[in-house]
Design a protein around this motif. Sequence first.
Motif, PDB file in Angstrom:
ATOM      1  N   ALA A  16       0.757  -1.014  -0.008  1.00 38.70           N
ATOM      2  CA  ALA A  16       0.077   0.198  -0.134  1.00 38.70           C
ATOM      3  C   ALA A  16       0.938   1.338   0.095  1.00 38.70           C
ATOM      4  CB  ALA A  16      -0.901  -0.153   1.204  1.00 38.70           C
ATOM      5  N   LEU A  17       0.212   2.347  -0.412  1.00 41.70           N
ATOM      6  CA  LEU A  17       1.172   3.503  -0.467  1.00 41.70           C
ATOM      7  C   LEU A  17       1.649   4.130   0.716  1.00 41.70           C
ATOM      8  CD1 LEU A  17       2.568   5.691  -2.263  1.00 41.70           C
ATOM      9  CD2 LEU A  17       0.250   6.788  -2.374  1.00 41.70           C
ATOM     10  N   GLY A  18       0.795   4.130   1.700  1.00 44.66           N
ATOM     11  CA  GLY A  18       1.246   4.451   3.027  1.00 44.66           C
ATOM     12  C   GLY A  18       2.162   3.755   3.708  1.00 44.66           C
ATOM     13  N   GLU A  19       2.140   2.204   3.420  1.00 44.89           N
ATOM     14  CA  GLU A  19       3.277   1.384   4.008  1.00 44.89           C
ATOM     15  C   GLU A  19       4.525   1.545   3.160  1.00 44.89           C
ATOM     16  OE1 GLU A  19       4.052  -3.326   3.511  1.00 44.89           O
ATOM     17  OE2 GLU A  19       2.197  -2.758   2.752  1.00 44.89           O
ATOM     18  N   ALA A  20       4.447   2.114   1.758  1.00 44.84           N
ATOM     19  CA  ALA A  20       5.760   2.499   1.315  1.00 44.84           C
ATOM     20  C   ALA A  20       6.613   3.810   1.817  1.00 44.84           C
ATOM     21  CB  ALA A  20       5.605   2.572  -0.256  1.00 44.84           C
ATOM     22  N   PHE A  21       5.506   4.686   2.106  1.00 45.63           N
ATOM     23  CA  PHE A  21       6.062   5.818   2.696  1.00 45.63           C
ATOM     24  C   PHE A  21       6.664   5.424   3.992  1.00 45.63           C
ATOM     25  CE2 PHE A  21       3.814   8.487  -0.029  1.00 45.63           C
ATOM     26  CZ  PHE A  21       4.343   9.917   0.141  1.00 45.63           C
ATOM     27  N   ASP A  22       5.995   4.659   5.120  1.00 40.79           N
ATOM     28  CA  ASP A  22       6.584   4.227   6.183  1.00 40.79           C
ATOM     29  C   ASP A  22       8.042   3.584   6.071  1.00 40.79           C
ATOM     30  OD1 ASP A  22       4.580   5.393   7.677  1.00 40.79           O
ATOM     31  OD2 ASP A  22       3.398   3.517   7.868  1.00 40.79           O
ATOM     32  N   LYS A  23       8.048   2.485   5.284  1.00 38.54           N
ATOM     33  CA  LYS A  23       9.264   1.873   4.911  1.00 38.54           C
ATOM     34  C   LYS A  23      10.245   2.677   4.552  1.00 38.54           C
ATOM     35  CE  LYS A  23       7.051  -2.715   4.662  1.00 38.54           C
ATOM     36  NZ  LYS A  23       6.940  -3.918   3.673  1.00 38.54           N
ATOM     37  N   THR A  24      10.006   3.746   3.679  1.00 38.04           N
ATOM     38  CA  THR A  24      10.872   4.544   3.037  1.00 38.04           C
ATOM     39  C   THR A  24      11.420   5.321   4.194  1.00 38.04           C
ATOM     40  OG1 THR A  24      10.223   4.571   0.747  1.00 38.04           O
ATOM     41  CG2 THR A  24      11.278   6.456   1.597  1.00 38.04           C
ATOM     42  N   ALA A  25      10.557   5.873   5.192  1.00 37.29           N
ATOM     43  CA  ALA A  25      11.121   6.462   6.351  1.00 37.29           C
ATOM     44  C   ALA A  25      11.968   5.829   7.323  1.00 37.29           C
ATOM     45  CB  ALA A  25       9.826   7.097   7.086  1.00 37.29           C
ATOM     46  N   LYS A  26      11.780   4.382   7.249  1.00 38.96           N
ATOM     47  CA  LYS A  26      12.428   3.570   8.463  1.00 38.96           C
ATOM     48  C   LYS A  26      13.665   3.347   7.876  1.00 38.96           C
ATOM     49  CE  LYS A  26      11.808  -0.349  11.204  1.00 38.96           C
ATOM     50  NZ  LYS A  26      10.936  -1.650  11.398  1.00 38.96           N
ATOM     51  N   MET A  27      13.944   3.130   6.386  1.00 41.93           N
ATOM     52  CA  MET A  27      15.166   3.109   5.699  1.00 41.93           C
ATOM     53  C   MET A  27      16.081   4.008   5.866  1.00 41.93           C
ATOM     54  SD  MET A  27      14.651   0.725   2.122  1.00 41.93           S
ATOM     55  CE  MET A  27      13.135   1.718   1.615  1.00 41.93           C
ATOM     56  N   LEU A  28      15.665   5.619   5.753  1.00 42.42           N
ATOM     57  CA  LEU A  28      16.390   6.620   5.882  1.00 42.42           C
ATOM     58  C   LEU A  28      16.574   7.170   7.258  1.00 42.42           C
ATOM     59  CD1 LEU A  28      14.583   8.423   2.798  1.00 42.42           C
ATOM     60  CD2 LEU A  28      16.800   7.231   2.798  1.00 42.42           C
ATOM     61  N   GLY A  29      15.884   6.282   8.300  1.00 43.80           N
ATOM     62  CA  GLY A  29      16.357   6.954   9.590  1.00 43.80           C
ATOM     63  C   GLY A  29      15.560   7.991  10.042  1.00 43.80           C
ATOM     64  N   LEU A  30      14.262   8.058   9.316  1.00 46.06           N
ATOM     65  CA  LEU A  30      13.321   9.091   9.799  1.00 46.06           C
ATOM     66  C   LEU A  30      12.295   8.593  10.974  1.00 46.06           C
ATOM     67  CD1 LEU A  30      12.570  10.689   6.384  1.00 46.06           C
ATOM     68  CD2 LEU A  30      13.996  11.500   8.272  1.00 46.06           C
ATOM     69  N   PRO A  31      11.994   9.318  11.736  1.00 42.25           N
ATOM     70  CA  PRO A  31      10.846   8.665  12.719  1.00 42.25           C
ATOM     71  C   PRO A  31       9.522   8.190  12.269  1.00 42.25           C
ATOM     72  CG  PRO A  31      11.021  11.191  13.009  1.00 42.25           C
ATOM     73  CD  PRO A  31      11.939  10.678  12.006  1.00 42.25           C
ATOM     74  N   TYR A  32       8.937   7.419  13.060  1.00 38.50           N
ATOM     75  CA  TYR A  32       7.527   7.136  12.733  1.00 38.50           C
ATOM     76  C   TYR A  32       6.516   8.235  13.389  1.00 38.50           C
ATOM     77  CZ  TYR A  32       3.141   3.971  12.908  1.00 38.50           C
ATOM     78  OH  TYR A  32       1.883   3.578  12.812  1.00 38.50           O
TER      79      TYR A  32
END
Length: 362
Positions: A165-181
């Motif tokens: 899902a698109l929201g899932e892609a945003f969350d996983k991208t953030a996690k890969m880049l070290g951005l918070p949830y």
Amino acid sequence: MIRVLGIETSCDETAASVVALDGGGAPKILSDIVLSQIEEHAAFGGVVPEIAARAHVEALDGIIEAALADSGVDLADIDAIAATAGPGLVGGLIVGLMTAKAIAAAANKPLIAINHLEGHALTARLTDGLDFPYLLLLVSGGHTQIVAVRGVGDYQRWATTIDDALGEAFDKTAKMLGLPYPGGPNVEKAAATGDAARFAFPRPMKGSAQPDFSFSGLKTAVRQAATAIAPLSDQDVADICASFQAAVADALDDRVSRALNRFRQEFPSELKPALVVAGGVAANRTIKTTLEAICQKAGFVFVAPPLKLCTDNAAMIAWAGIERLRAGISGENTADFVPRSRWPLDSISAPMVGSGRRGAKA
């Protein structure tokens, strides 16, 4: 006058709301209480189902009491109890639906088990008084779908994601880049100072005749780009986020435009066709601006309910209950209804992903 108490516990928001429909057919949200669990899950970079379920148990009774108190309506004056029964995290669904069953039995009120996706699908009728039919783009952490909303209980899924899902892609991208949830808002914030042209990320499914979505390849491209230039500076992160967001917007432009063309063909008598966007990703300004431009070009009315009603909330669940009562569609209202972790809004369309013993995911 119809008054419905709505309960929503499908993921990481504990919510209750009272919505009324007056004799003239005008809806009014009398109360809308939402308790977010972001802090409980932030350390894990995503929603932990067990933690979510326990938090719902601890908070739900107080949230319902607050919703009734804010509405100025006693439980005796409520006409029905509507609760999310799926899809979602089954632990949370059990908490909300069992609580609704108990209230309905004790107060001798009808119980209406609501599909969470139907709540999103009908919200524009609560906020904007939209007439059927219209097109819905649902973009959230768990779903990315295009649905033709033809009436209460009458939905056709025209497109869905074949992977993430698109929201899932945003969350996983953030996690890969070290951005918070949560990832979506933080990716958007970083992208504001980034160069969207620095990375040539793919536009998944662009050009495909069927307007389905795919985001796993884009997510992989982000990981490869980040690995190739590691360690990442703040500007690297901003540039990756901006490039990722631009790729998403471009892909949505192509996918949604094809769906708008189909809507024109299937509903030629609609003089003012409408596209409704719902789900947490609808808060992203770049995506919203892209969708507005698409609609303006295609001659569609763009409808985006207030953000609070685009994300998970109980007002949309109460309203879906009212819609079903008004249409004379009782739906799933038996006391022995079992929560469903998977519950497609359109049960006729063949599943694209995740069909197994538990049924179709999308």
